[in-house]
Design an enzyme around this catalytic site. Structure first.
Site, PDB file in Angstrom:
ATOM      1  N   ARG A   1       0.857  -1.173   0.000  1.00  0.00           N
ATOM      2  CA  ARG A   1       0.000   0.000   0.000  1.00  0.00           C
ATOM      3  C   ARG A   1       0.892   1.220   0.000  1.00  0.00           C
ATOM      4  O   ARG A   1       1.902   1.256   0.680  1.00  0.00           O
ATOM      5  CB  ARG A   1      -0.862  -0.029   1.265  1.00  0.00           C
ATOM      6  CG  ARG A   1      -1.777   1.144   1.428  1.00  0.00           C
ATOM      7  CD  ARG A   1      -2.613   0.966   2.660  1.00  0.00           C
ATOM      8  NE  ARG A   1      -3.787   0.167   2.392  1.00  0.00           N
ATOM      9  CZ  ARG A   1      -4.546  -0.362   3.343  1.00  0.00           C
ATOM     10  NH1 ARG A   1      -4.216  -0.225   4.587  1.00  0.00           N
ATOM     11  NH2 ARG A   1      -5.613  -1.044   3.036  1.00  0.00           N
ATOM     12  N   GLY A   2       0.555   2.210  -0.807  1.00  0.00           N
ATOM     13  CA  GLY A   2       1.418   3.387  -0.839  1.00  0.00           C
ATOM     14  C   GLY A   2       0.831   4.527  -1.634  1.00  0.00           C
ATOM     15  O   GLY A   2      -0.319   4.474  -2.067  1.00  0.00           O
TER      16      GLY A   2
ATOM     17  N   MET B   1       1.382   5.444  -4.491  1.00  0.00           N
ATOM     18  CA  MET B   1       1.054   5.090  -5.860  1.00  0.00           C
ATOM     19  C   MET B   1      -0.129   4.143  -5.918  1.00  0.00           C
ATOM     20  O   MET B   1      -0.432   3.567  -6.954  1.00  0.00           O
ATOM     21  CB  MET B   1       2.267   4.411  -6.511  1.00  0.00           C
ATOM     22  CG  MET B   1       3.210   5.391  -7.163  1.00  0.00           C
ATOM     23  SD  MET B   1       2.530   5.963  -8.723  1.00  0.00           S
ATOM     24  CE  MET B   1       2.870   4.542  -9.744  1.00  0.00           C
TER      25      MET B   1
ATOM     26  N   VAL C   1      -1.410  -2.428  -4.019  1.00  0.00           N
ATOM     27  CA  VAL C   1      -1.081  -3.545  -4.899  1.00  0.00           C
ATOM     28  C   VAL C   1      -1.685  -4.827  -4.333  1.00  0.00           C
ATOM     29  O   VAL C   1      -1.511  -5.125  -3.154  1.00  0.00           O
ATOM     30  CB  VAL C   1       0.447  -3.717  -5.041  1.00  0.00           C
ATOM     31  CG1 VAL C   1       0.762  -4.822  -6.043  1.00  0.00           C
ATOM     32  CG2 VAL C   1       1.092  -2.417  -5.476  1.00  0.00           C
TER      33      VAL C   1
ATOM     34  N   LYS D   1      -2.408  -3.145  -9.465  1.00  0.00           N
ATOM     35  CA  LYS D   1      -2.140  -1.893  -8.763  1.00  0.00           C
ATOM     36  C   LYS D   1      -3.336  -0.968  -8.958  1.00  0.00           C
ATOM     37  O   LYS D   1      -3.645  -0.581 -10.077  1.00  0.00           O
ATOM     38  CB  LYS D   1      -0.863  -1.265  -9.318  1.00  0.00           C
ATOM     39  CG  LYS D   1      -0.499   0.020  -8.634  1.00  0.00           C
ATOM     40  CD  LYS D   1       0.853   0.521  -9.085  1.00  0.00           C
ATOM     41  CE  LYS D   1       1.964  -0.147  -8.317  1.00  0.00           C
ATOM     42  NZ  LYS D   1       3.280   0.431  -8.610  1.00  0.00           N
TER      43      LYS D   1
ATOM     44  N   ASP E   1      12.807   6.116 -11.793  1.00  0.00           N
ATOM     45  CA  ASP E   1      12.651   5.778 -10.384  1.00  0.00           C
ATOM     46  C   ASP E   1      13.398   4.480 -10.090  1.00  0.00           C
ATOM     47  O   ASP E   1      12.902   3.603  -9.403  1.00  0.00           O
ATOM     48  CB  ASP E   1      11.160   5.640 -10.051  1.00  0.00           C
ATOM     49  CG  ASP E   1      10.891   5.707  -8.543  1.00  0.00           C
ATOM     50  OD1 ASP E   1      11.780   6.186  -7.810  1.00  0.00           O
ATOM     51  OD2 ASP E   1       9.811   5.278  -8.124  1.00  0.00           O
TER      52      ASP E   1
END
Lengths: 346, 188
Positions: free
Chosen positions: A91-92, A94, A97, A112, A205
């Site tokens: 979890r984040g 972005m 997932v 995602k 990234d």
């Protein structure tokens, strides 16, 4: 231990087990005689728990119970398009997932789900689609394949190849990498970058957390998606997000200064990953955001051979040229980096 | 999803035994879905509900995955053995992926790089059992097989006996011993 001995231990253990606990000593006295090792072996087995142990629950039940307790369990089973979510794996900023199943093709996938701020404007969902299409066209053994992009009731999601392995960041946190292994991974990463740069896609990234080590070698994750994120979430406080994401330590000077990014930005990122694989430590460190930024903009990291004496001089040189502050002083093409790496590894 | 027919599953197991790793990928989603089905039950389950029902559900999951009773193999024992190995591989891979919080397609952007990986005690135990079982197999393959069949494939004592062509009493004695041996390993 001989099979006969094993057999003997098993027999005596079971026989002793069948007796009342207070009768066991006398039994073992008789059965083991002067064989102290035998007796000790059986006594130590007798001390093991016999009921309600972890082996008394079938493995699948055991796994299911833990699945039921985990974070995000409420989403389990939910359908997104033709994908069924099975468990939350991350979890984040972005998005979240999930591990899921593609119910049409019967295969596991990673899904995602993108946060609303990335997709709520029409411009952004169009750009997302465009970018995803380019990334999905990438076909490389060392890139995690993007299978699909979907929208179910306003929830946008990306569907990736499901991988089993270990993140490079976790691996580096546990142990260092032997030089030959580091070089092998580096060659695979560079090879993947050659393909994507040819397709006009920059990763932007690169960091150990975006690299998975699988049985089939390295897999780069989140290709091209980072670029979208940078462009899309101007509303989110950049510094907070970047430091929280652990991305800051892996940024190139031009990213920090918000200047133009190009394929040479990835070469810097590649250099950081390679440096850390070889030395076991990040090229740039800081106690806080400000000092980290200062370090990236001004410090020249010690040569890798300073921390890893086996590093050949050619690799020190290669790294120094990846990590030049000014993009024009770096390697200009990842192809050159790859050639040089292969030469070093040979 | 229309579940693959039983003969497909048997086919996948055959292919996997012949060395086709891709067959495992076909079987994995089936096991995962059963895992999820069971897990969904545990989430809804009220405390008063007793374990009998849970056991029935687990059995049902196995039957759905691999209908042991109706398998027409020239050698049922061999089939059990292969199925148990597959279950072990898939469940251990699952535990491994969860314990390290590994997966495809995603970073964990919100957590700090320095944050420890998410671990799950239960699943870590599953991995330890797997490793201890490897050590047992190095000493004695038969007893390790008993554990594989009972623990990973959920076979009853009688089914295990049939698969290994030994008496149920032998299975019980092997199982008692192997369990004590493994638990001692785990406590080391």
């Amino acid at each position: 231990m001989s099979p006969e001995r094993f057999e003997q231990i098993e027999t005596l253990y079971n026989d002793a087990l069948a007796l009342e606990p207070n009768a066991r000593n006398a039994f073992l006295d008789r059965a083991c005689g002067t064989d102290g090792d035998l007796r000790q072996e059986i006594e130590s087995l007798l001390t093991s728990e016999r009921s309600n142990t972890c082996l008394d629950t079938d493995a699948i039940q055991f796994a299911a119970e833990s699945l039921a307790q985990q974070d995000g369990a409420e989403f389990m089973g939910r359908m997104l398009g033709r994908y069924q979510l099975l468990s939350l794996v991350g979890r984040g900023g972005m998005g979240e997932v999930y591990c899921g199943v593609d119910t049409r093709l019967n295969r596991l996938v990673a899904i995602k789900v993108l946060p609303a701020y990335m997709t709520d404007s029409r411009e952004w969902s169009e750009r997302l689609e465009q970018e995803a299409r380019a990334v999905a066209a990438l076909n490389h053994p060392h890139i995690c394949t993007l299978y699909d992009l979907g929208n179910d009731g306003g929830m946008h999601y990306l569907v990736f190849e499901y991988l089993i392995g270990e993140l490079l960041s976790d691996r580096l946190a546990k142990t260092g990498l032997p030089l030959p292994e580091a070089l092998r991974y580096a060659i695979q990463i560079a090879d993947a970058l050659v393909t994507t740069h040819q397709e006009g896609i920059i990763h932007c990234d690169l960091k150990p957390r975006n690299i998975m080590l699988t049985k089939a070698g390295v897999k780069l994750l989140d290709f091209g998606i980072a670029e979208l994120r940078y462009a899309s979430d101007a509303r989110v406080n950049d510094a907070v997000r970047d430091s929280a994401s652990g991305t800051l330590a892996y940024m190139a000077p031009e990213q920090i200064e918000r200047r133009e990014k190009d394929t040479r930005t990835d070469i810097f990122g590649f250099g950081l990953v390679l440096y850390q694989m070889v030395t076991g430590r990040p090229a740039f460190l800081g106690n806080d955001q400000a000092s980290l930024i200062q370090s990236i903009l001004n410090d020249t990291p010690a040569p890798a051979s300073h921390y890893a004496p086996k590093t050949p001089p050619a690799l020190d040189f290669l790294l120094a040229r990846c990590l030049a502050k000014d993009p024009s002083e770096r390697w200009q093409s990842i192809c050159d980096v790859l050639l040089m790496l292969k030469w070093v590894a040979a | 999803m229309a579940p693959p027919a039983d003969h497909d599953i048997t086919e996948f197991l055959h292919s996997w035994r012949e060395g086709d790793e891709a067959a495992l990928e076909k079987l994995t989603p089936l096991v995962y879905r059963e895992l999820h089905r069971l897990a969904a039950h545990y989430m809804r389950r009220e405390k008063v509900e007793h374990t009998l029902q849970a056991t029935a559900l687990v059995n049902e999951a196995y039957v759905r995955l691999i209908d042991w009773k109706n398998v027409q193999w020239q050698n049922r024992g061999h089939f059990f053995g292969v199925a148990a190995q597959v279950m072990r591989r898939i469940l251990v891979d699952y535990a491994r992926s969860r314990c390290y919080d590994k997966r495809g397609g995603g970073a964990r952007p919100m957590t700090l790089d320095e944050a420890p990986p998410v671990t799950d005690d239960k699943l870590a135990v599953l991995l330890e059992i797997d490793q201890a079982l490897d050590r047992l197999a190095a000493l004695d393959a038969r007893r390790a097989q008993v554990v594989e069949l009972r623990y990973f494939a959920g076979l009853s004592v009688e089914e295990t006996a049939e698969a290994l062509k030994v008496s149920p009493i032998t299975v019980i004695r092997n199982w008692n011993f192997a369990k004590a041996w493994l638990l001692r390993e785990l406590s080391k």
